[in-house]
Design an enzyme around this catalytic site. Sequence first.
Site, PDB file in Angstrom:
ATOM      1  N   HIS A   5      10.252 -32.788 -32.066  1.00  0.00           N
ATOM      2  CA  HIS A   5      11.156 -31.390 -32.183  1.00  0.00           C
ATOM      3  C   HIS A   5      12.148 -31.307 -33.458  1.00  0.00           C
ATOM      4  CE1 HIS A   5      12.346 -32.468 -27.753  1.00  0.00           C
ATOM      5  NE2 HIS A   5      11.000 -32.275 -28.086  1.00  0.00           N
TER       6      HIS A   5
ATOM      7  N   VAL B  95      -1.050 -17.072 -44.035  1.00  0.00           N
ATOM      8  CA  VAL B  95       0.033 -16.959 -45.375  1.00  0.00           C
ATOM      9  C   VAL B  95       0.120 -17.997 -46.686  1.00  0.00           C
ATOM     10  CG1 VAL B  95       1.248 -15.375 -45.486  1.00  0.00           C
ATOM     11  CG2 VAL B  95       1.142 -15.533 -43.662  1.00  0.00           C
TER      12      VAL B  95
ATOM     13  N   GLY C 272       4.673 -31.027 -24.312  1.00  0.00           N
ATOM     14  CA  GLY C 272       4.738 -31.224 -23.665  1.00  0.00           C
ATOM     15  C   GLY C 272       5.022 -30.235 -21.756  1.00  0.00           C
TER      16      GLY C 272
END
Length: 561
Positions: A470, A221, A94
């Site tokens: 988060h 990976v 955001g």
Amino acid sequence: MKETQYDYIIVGAGSAGCVLANRLTEDGRFSVLLLETGGSDKSIFIQMPTALSIPMNTEKYAWQFETEPEPFLDNRRMHCPRGKVLGGSSSINGMVYVRGHARDFDEWDSEGATGWQYSNVLPYFKKAESWAFGGDAYRGEDGPLGVNNGNNMQNPLYQAFVDAGQDAGYFTTADYNGAQQEGFGPMHMTVKHGRRWSTANAYLRPAMERPNLKVVTHALVHQVLLDGKTATGVRFEQGGKVHEAKASQEVILSAGSIGSPHLLQLSGIGNPEVLEQAGIEVKHALPGVGENLQDHLEFYFQFRCNKPVSLNRKLDWWNKLKIGVRWILKKDGLGATNHFESCGFIRSKAGVEWPDLQYHFLPAAMRYDGREAFSGDGFQLHIGHNKPKSRGFVHVTSADPKQAPRIRFNYLEHEADREGFRDCVRLTREIINQPAMDAYRGAEIQPGEDIKDDEQIDAFVRQAVESAYHPSCSCKMGTDALAVVDPETRVHGINNLRVVDSSIFPTIPNGNLNAPTIMVAERAADLIRGKEPLPPSDAPVIMDDNWQARQRQGEAKRVFH
């Protein structure tokens, strides 16, 4: 199998990896390989700030992870998107720029991340930043990362929200990233010249001109290569072919708070019980890998608006087209902002030393995917309790690197977190009912005025909260039994291997995570190169002098270094 040699290999071209790629190549001494599973960020939906909901929900640009059923959220599975594109999550987020409170970093230092206290990290926040309103003791003016206030709060609802906070007895703050976080004021975003200023734009693109940096996209990976207890390189897949790359100096994982612990576990580094259940040979027992997972939750507090000023009037296809065309031609207007232009940081109760609740104010009522919440004008506040005590995990499930790990945050497991969201509901109602909002405030849409007692609020929150995206702290920095990296960001017990991204936060800060992730990478780049750290700052921090006894301000404030 093709093999190549570099000084450093960085896994993940995200918020931290792009910073490292720039800093480790800037003096020309080192050769660096940067590996990214995603591809190019050259999309209007990434570069145009107002389109922020699109890349986050697009498989091409983001890992669309999902949690296990969350036991304290009525067994809901929660969406956990992570960037899979140059710029990583800084290309899908955001764009909100919040450093966190000064005491968040003092907390890191006290928990064993020695040297990461606020006085030491503030210079790296400044180094990273180019603040639109000029530098000072707190803000940088010539760093790569452009930061501004979007359209400078032109919509009257932004200022009305700030004034309502003041009416309710809270501080106002001209700069929550400066001396004083606590209070209400303008919000900052990583936008420059009307474009999303991701770490790909700010750091990687200039570095890609250098001959000592090689960027390989669409590279998955598989594992870190080990010679005993020393990392020697990585094995990765690109275009159906498997390659190995060797690092003469170090391998650095910057794959994020889901990707980095998962890759350590795929490499045989982690909790032996977790590895054995996934059929992975234990190369190095490190029980904290994937543990201590933290995140922020939030919900939307939505109201109808009594005046025809909200952005709900701009959500039809015709207005969206006009906004998009203007942005393409001029890089300004409503296309050049994330629309979160005012905010608030408050303490939930007396006895809380620094803010633990955060508001993003939006002059519209809609969902993160951009859909209209209801017909007519409206506004909403994204509100969350930002210092959770609940802890979760990221656990590998298979030796196959294409199999997603198990993710569970255990959101709201801790009673203090549930109590924090009850405070969110009650304090927000009080703020929105202040005189400054009288001209605009219509009916409460969500939660709804009938949601009042603890049981009702808890039930609403369990169903309404969403991740603020988060995830962090899953490879914590420190020296205790669950620490994964030391204060130099080196993996405990493994030579030549580091983790540098939001996974190494010991605890989650009070705010969005892009800014502190970039700071961590800036400081880690100096640690990696053995450079003398930037001199510590003595800039004072302003806090309520009587936080033990009151939940909101009096006249006096306390200043400390």
